[in-house]
Enzyme design. Structure first.
Site, mmCIF file in Angstrom:
data_model
loop_
_atom_site.group_PDB
_atom_site.id
_atom_site.type_symbol
_atom_site.label_atom_id
_atom_site.label_comp_id
_atom_site.label_asym_id
_atom_site.label_seq_id
_atom_site.Cartn_x
_atom_site.Cartn_y
_atom_site.Cartn_z
ATOM 1 N N ASP A 1 57.254 1.312 -83.282
ATOM 2 C CA ASP A 1 56.709 -0.074 -82.747
ATOM 3 C C ASP A 1 55.798 -0.816 -83.580
ATOM 4 O O ASP A 1 55.644 -1.974 -83.625
ATOM 5 C CB ASP A 1 56.181 -0.004 -81.516
ATOM 6 C CG ASP A 1 55.372 1.123 -81.310
ATOM 7 O OD1 ASP A 1 55.531 2.579 -81.740
ATOM 8 O OD2 ASP A 1 53.781 0.771 -80.906
ATOM 9 N N GLY B 1 42.996 16.888 -83.540
ATOM 10 C CA GLY B 1 43.281 16.783 -82.184
ATOM 11 C C GLY B 1 44.437 16.155 -82.023
ATOM 12 O O GLY B 1 45.341 15.726 -82.649
ATOM 13 N N HIS B 2 44.972 16.198 -80.684
ATOM 14 C CA HIS B 2 46.097 15.718 -79.983
ATOM 15 C C HIS B 2 45.790 14.405 -78.960
ATOM 16 O O HIS B 2 44.827 14.726 -78.281
ATOM 17 C CB HIS B 2 46.878 16.551 -79.297
ATOM 18 C CG HIS B 2 47.596 17.670 -80.314
ATOM 19 N ND1 HIS B 2 48.012 17.517 -81.539
ATOM 20 C CD2 HIS B 2 47.777 18.991 -79.989
ATOM 21 C CE1 HIS B 2 48.485 18.564 -82.253
ATOM 22 N NE2 HIS B 2 48.398 19.382 -81.329
ATOM 23 N N ARG C 1 38.461 40.649 -93.976
ATOM 24 C CA ARG C 1 38.094 41.701 -92.946
ATOM 25 C C ARG C 1 36.659 41.866 -92.419
ATOM 26 O O ARG C 1 36.161 42.873 -92.153
ATOM 27 C CB ARG C 1 38.738 43.114 -93.424
ATOM 28 C CG ARG C 1 40.202 43.053 -93.487
ATOM 29 C CD ARG C 1 40.916 44.151 -94.373
ATOM 30 N NE ARG C 1 40.326 43.812 -95.785
ATOM 31 C CZ ARG C 1 40.912 44.060 -96.808
ATOM 32 N NH1 ARG C 1 42.317 44.567 -96.670
ATOM 33 N NH2 ARG C 1 40.787 43.925 -98.110
ATOM 34 N N GLY D 1 49.874 15.074 -91.109
ATOM 35 C CA GLY D 1 49.316 15.313 -89.719
ATOM 36 C C GLY D 1 49.101 14.167 -88.837
ATOM 37 O O GLY D 1 49.518 13.063 -89.669
ATOM 38 N N ASP D 2 48.819 14.087 -87.678
ATOM 39 C CA ASP D 2 48.352 13.182 -86.845
ATOM 40 C C ASP D 2 49.807 12.141 -86.519
ATOM 41 O O ASP D 2 49.756 11.055 -86.297
ATOM 42 C CB ASP D 2 47.678 11.989 -87.438
ATOM 43 C CG ASP D 2 46.310 12.705 -87.968
ATOM 44 O OD1 ASP D 2 45.472 13.421 -87.171
ATOM 45 O OD2 ASP D 2 45.719 12.429 -89.137
ATOM 46 N N GLU D 3 51.076 12.821 -86.562
ATOM 47 C CA GLU D 3 52.419 12.214 -86.322
ATOM 48 C C GLU D 3 52.743 11.915 -84.973
ATOM 49 O O GLU D 3 53.507 11.371 -84.666
ATOM 50 C CB GLU D 3 53.251 13.090 -86.935
ATOM 51 C CG GLU D 3 53.235 13.489 -88.477
ATOM 52 C CD GLU D 3 52.598 14.762 -88.865
ATOM 53 O OE1 GLU D 3 52.725 15.194 -89.788
ATOM 54 O OE2 GLU D 3 52.137 15.282 -87.781
ATOM 55 N N GLY D 4 51.872 12.711 -84.099
ATOM 56 C CA GLY D 4 51.954 12.298 -82.541
ATOM 57 C C GLY D 4 52.702 13.632 -81.977
ATOM 58 O O GLY D 4 53.349 13.886 -80.972
ATOM 59 N N LYS D 5 52.366 14.806 -82.434
ATOM 60 C CA LYS D 5 52.761 16.236 -81.796
ATOM 61 C C LYS D 5 52.378 16.336 -80.719
ATOM 62 O O LYS D 5 52.894 16.960 -79.628
ATOM 63 C CB LYS D 5 52.217 17.383 -82.830
ATOM 64 C CG LYS D 5 52.778 17.367 -84.208
ATOM 65 C CD LYS D 5 52.298 18.679 -85.091
ATOM 66 C CE LYS D 5 50.732 18.488 -85.144
ATOM 67 N NZ LYS D 5 50.357 17.539 -86.095
ATOM 68 N N GLY D 6 51.063 16.048 -80.231
ATOM 69 C CA GLY D 6 50.519 16.068 -79.052
ATOM 70 C C GLY D 6 51.445 15.472 -77.802
ATOM 71 O O GLY D 6 52.048 15.956 -76.743
ATOM 72 N N GLY E 1 37.163 10.946 -85.836
ATOM 73 C CA GLY E 1 36.986 9.347 -85.939
ATOM 74 C C GLY E 1 37.476 8.942 -87.274
ATOM 75 O O GLY E 1 37.122 7.700 -87.418
ATOM 76 N N GLN F 1 47.755 20.376 -87.461
ATOM 77 C CA GLN F 1 48.188 19.870 -88.945
ATOM 78 C C GLN F 1 49.476 19.995 -89.135
ATOM 79 O O GLN F 1 50.212 19.348 -88.008
ATOM 80 C CB GLN F 1 47.196 20.746 -89.630
ATOM 81 C CG GLN F 1 45.878 21.015 -89.817
ATOM 82 C CD GLN F 1 45.434 21.840 -88.685
ATOM 83 O OE1 GLN F 1 45.858 23.143 -88.473
ATOM 84 N NE2 GLN F 1 44.188 21.413 -87.903
ATOM 85 N N PRO G 1 38.800 7.099 -90.497
ATOM 86 C CA PRO G 1 40.162 6.311 -90.791
ATOM 87 C C PRO G 1 41.072 7.016 -91.592
ATOM 88 O O PRO G 1 40.760 7.716 -92.536
ATOM 89 C CB PRO G 1 39.388 4.953 -91.481
ATOM 90 C CG PRO G 1 38.186 5.445 -92.127
ATOM 91 C CD PRO G 1 37.719 6.646 -91.107
#
Length: 427
Positions: free
Chosen positions: A332, A40-41, A142, A12-17, A301, A223, A303
């Site tokens: 980068d 989040g994105h 259900r 996760g948090d790879e930059g999908k957004g 938030g 995710q 880390p």
């Protein structure tokens, strides 16, 4: 017509957004198919940063129809707070569509989520406490509440009552808490009925019709692969299917309609919460990566734990998802390192393992086997063609491509939408 799935290829948090927003400039629909507001994105457009949690990243694109599919669980409070925030920032949210089959996160499931974590003690999963897991559990048991239930008050109250018969027993008998009132929960949900009703639609029907009409549809995962309920590092996973197969079940679109599957991977690796992480750096280098990459959760938030690129995980993600392309982000961040280790295999109890171990115990004991690649000192954030990158940066990308078993089509060199190098067109 093109149907493209975008998934995280790590934890996760790879930059999908960013990637969803980048590709989304040329698509007609952006469909979020799993998860909730537990991830989040961050999308940066013209220097302005947008933090999205429940809304699809496609909400930023005025030409696309953003869709919340049936595989998503929705906290209505969060949904409308986010809508109001977007509107205040000048983003038109009137195009948003929501599947009538999507499940709602009721307030009592946030309580259950926190109680569940507390009861696990040292074995805690590291959830966000937002009621995601208990809501998916209700879905499977259900006793869940769906968006469409908001428009039948009698049914809604019956469903809330049925769910609370079980949950109040647990809260009272096991934790000594006061019972949750049925009417209070139902009333809090019903207050959103009129506002949400114009957004509700048959997700499967409309998205399939869009594909029939030659429209471009992008399916956006929350995710990532290693957090998938079936294919991730269980039990340290999310409660849904953020792999490519989840796009079909989470939207009602058949697998034969999918054209490409794009995996997003950082040039290094991060994860949040608990669970095994073979390349994790627990030293100053890990902290340096965290600070340089801004590795703190958009939603929580928290880390993020940081480590070197893991090609074993990348190969696994390519196989499980059937990846056609990889987008490599945050190259980068690695600028300035003289040598950059890349995990090419694992040492498991003295034996070299080149593929993902088949059992969790072996993965937990896996130690990375590294290959050292030469780094670079030059600032690459202004590069827009692959040939403009330093020779060592080019070599790093090519080696990751070889090790990952999938072509790297786009390389990210900064946070903004424009800070991307396209080697192969994704659409």
């Amino acid at each position: 017509m093109s149907a493209i799935i975008v998934v995280g290829a790590q934890w996760g948090d790879e930059g999908k957004g960013k990637v969803t927003d980048l590709i989304g400039q040329d698509v007609d629909y952006v469909v979020k198919f799993n998860g909730g507001n537990n991830a989040g994105h961050t999308v940066v457009v013209d220097g302005k940063k947008y933090a999205l949690h429940l809304l699809p990243a496609g909400i930023i694109n005025p030409k696309a129809t953003p869709v919340i599919g049936n595989g998503v669980v929705i906290d209505l409070d969060v949904l409308f707070q986010e809508i109001d925030q977007m509107e205040a920032e000048g983003i038109d949210t009137s195009r948003l569509r929501i599947s009538s089959n999507a499940h709602i996160i009721p307030s009592y499931n946030k309580i259950m989520d926190k109680l569940s974590e507390r009861s696990l003690g040292d074995r805690l999963i590291g959830t966000t406490g937002r009621g995601i897991g208990p809501t998916y559990a209700d879905k499977m048991n259900r006793i869940g509440i769906r968006i469409q239930d908001l428009f039948d008050e009698s049914i809604l109250r019956q469903k809330v009552k049925s769910a609370l018969e079980q949950k109040n027993f647990t809260m009272e008998k096991e934790f000594g808490l006061d019972p949750v009132d049925v009417d209070q929960v139902a009333d809090s949900l019903l207050q959103y009925a009129d506002r949400v009703k114009p957004m509700v639609f048959d997700c499967s029907l409309e998205v399939n019709k869009a594909l029939d009409a030659g429209k471009n549809v992008l399916f956006e995962a929350g995710q990532a692969t290693m957090l998938d309920i079936d294919h991730g590092t269980y039990p340290f996973v999310t409660s849904s299917s953020p792999t490519a197969g989840g796009a079909c079940t989470g939207s009602g679109v058949g697998p034969t309609r999918i054209d490409r599957v794009v995996g997003i991977a950082k040039a290094y690796v991060t994860r949040v919460g608990e669970g095994p992480f073979p390349t994790e750096l627990l030293d100053q280098t890990g902290e340096d990566l965290r600070q340089a990459g801004g590795e703190f959760g958009v939603t929580t938030g928290r880390p993020r734990r940081c480590g070197w690129y893991d090609a074993v995980v990348a190969r696994y993600a390519a196989r499980v998802n059937g990846l056609t392309d990889i987008v490599l982000t945050k190259l980068d961040v690695l600028t300035g390192y003289k040598q950059i280790p890349v995990c090419v295999a694992y040492d498991v109890d003295g034996k070299r393992v080149d593929e993902m171990p088949a059992d969790q115990t072996s993965f937990h004991h896996a130690k990375p086997i590294y290959e050292e690649l030469p780094g670079w000192e030059e600032d690459i954030t202004g590069c827009r063609r692959f040939e403009e990158l330093p020779v060592n940066a080019q070599a790093y990308v090519r080696r990751l491509e070889e090790l990952s078993g999938c072509r790297i089509s786009v390389v990210g060199v900064g946070a903004g939408r424009e800070a991307s190098i396209e080697r192969t067109a994704l659409l």
